[in-house]
Design a protein around this motif. Structure first.
Motif, short mmCIF file in Angstrom:
data_model
loop_
_atom_site.label_atom_id
_atom_site.label_comp_id
_atom_site.label_asym_id
_atom_site.label_seq_id
_atom_site.Cartn_x
_atom_site.Cartn_y
_atom_site.Cartn_z
N GLY A 27 0.71 -1.25 0.09
CA GLY A 27 0.15 -0.03 -0.14
C GLY A 27 0.85 1.54 0.07
O GLY A 27 0.50 2.39 0.09
N LYS A 28 1.97 1.22 -0.32
CA LYS A 28 3.08 2.52 -0.22
C LYS A 28 3.82 2.60 -1.62
O LYS A 28 4.68 1.61 -1.82
CB LYS A 28 3.98 2.12 0.93
CG LYS A 28 3.21 2.54 2.09
CD LYS A 28 4.41 2.72 3.47
CE LYS A 28 3.64 2.71 4.63
NZ LYS A 28 4.53 2.97 5.80
N GLY A 29 3.24 3.40 -2.19
CA GLY A 29 4.15 3.71 -3.54
C GLY A 29 5.42 4.27 -3.33
O GLY A 29 5.68 4.71 -2.31
N LYS A 30 6.05 4.44 -4.43
CA LYS A 30 7.46 4.90 -4.44
C LYS A 30 7.55 5.91 -5.79
O LYS A 30 7.25 5.51 -6.80
CB LYS A 30 8.47 3.94 -4.59
CG LYS A 30 9.76 4.44 -4.37
CD LYS A 30 10.76 3.10 -4.36
CE LYS A 30 12.35 3.87 -4.34
NZ LYS A 30 13.22 2.48 -4.23
N ILE A 31 8.20 7.10 -5.45
CA ILE A 31 8.50 8.03 -6.44
C ILE A 31 9.82 7.63 -7.22
O ILE A 31 10.81 7.55 -6.34
CB ILE A 31 8.31 9.43 -6.01
CG1 ILE A 31 7.02 9.78 -5.43
CG2 ILE A 31 8.90 10.16 -7.12
CD1 ILE A 31 6.95 11.41 -4.88
N LEU A 32 9.74 7.00 -8.40
CA LEU A 32 11.08 6.50 -8.99
C LEU A 32 11.91 7.71 -9.70
O LEU A 32 12.97 7.44 -9.64
CB LEU A 32 10.57 5.59 -9.96
CG LEU A 32 10.09 4.11 -9.34
CD1 LEU A 32 9.65 3.27 -10.60
CD2 LEU A 32 10.97 3.52 -8.37
N LYS A 33 11.08 8.74 -10.15
CA LYS A 33 11.65 9.74 -10.80
C LYS A 33 10.94 11.04 -10.44
O LYS A 33 9.63 10.95 -10.54
CB LYS A 33 11.78 9.41 -12.24
CG LYS A 33 12.31 10.51 -13.07
CD LYS A 33 12.37 10.12 -14.57
CE LYS A 33 12.82 11.08 -15.59
NZ LYS A 33 12.37 12.35 -15.41
N GLU A 34 11.66 12.25 -10.27
CA GLU A 34 11.01 13.34 -10.07
C GLU A 34 10.46 14.00 -11.29
O GLU A 34 11.40 13.99 -12.10
CB GLU A 34 11.76 14.28 -8.96
CG GLU A 34 12.00 13.78 -7.63
CD GLU A 34 10.93 13.94 -6.77
OE1 GLU A 34 9.93 14.98 -7.02
OE2 GLU A 34 10.70 13.30 -5.80
N GLY A 35 9.52 14.90 -11.19
CA GLY A 35 9.14 15.56 -12.43
C GLY A 35 7.72 16.57 -12.15
O GLY A 35 7.59 16.57 -11.13
#
Length: 85
Positions: free
Chosen positions: A21-29
């Motif tokens: 249930g916890k996503g992850k930001i792989l790349k900022e934009g």
């Protein structure tokens, strides 16, 4: 995605845990967001790279990591941060 030619390791070590249930930001934009999971993450990186090269737009990539449970508030808050065209 382990044991595939592009994997960074053969298998995770014994301490590997995936938080449900916890996503992850792989790349900022800041210009657009791609929400993906699983092997789609790799394709998303390739697509974002091509878009950024062609347009200069900065693409954010979010990995859901799990489909269920899905914490919608994280994603809606991230999406609200994107400016509309």
């Amino acid at each position: 995605m382990y044991r595939l030619p592009f994997a960074t390791s053969i298998e995770p070590d014994e301490n590997y845990l995936l938080p449900f249930g916890k996503g992850k930001i792989l790349k900022e934009g800041k210009d657009a967001t791609i929400i993906t999971y699983g092997m789609g993450s790799r394709d998303s990186f390739n697509a974002a790279r091509q878009i950024e090269k062609a347009t200069g737009e900065r693409i954010e990539i979010i990995d859901l990591r799990t489909i269920i449970p899905w914490i919608k508030s994280l994603y809606w808050n991230l999406l609200k941060g994107q400016e509309e065209p």
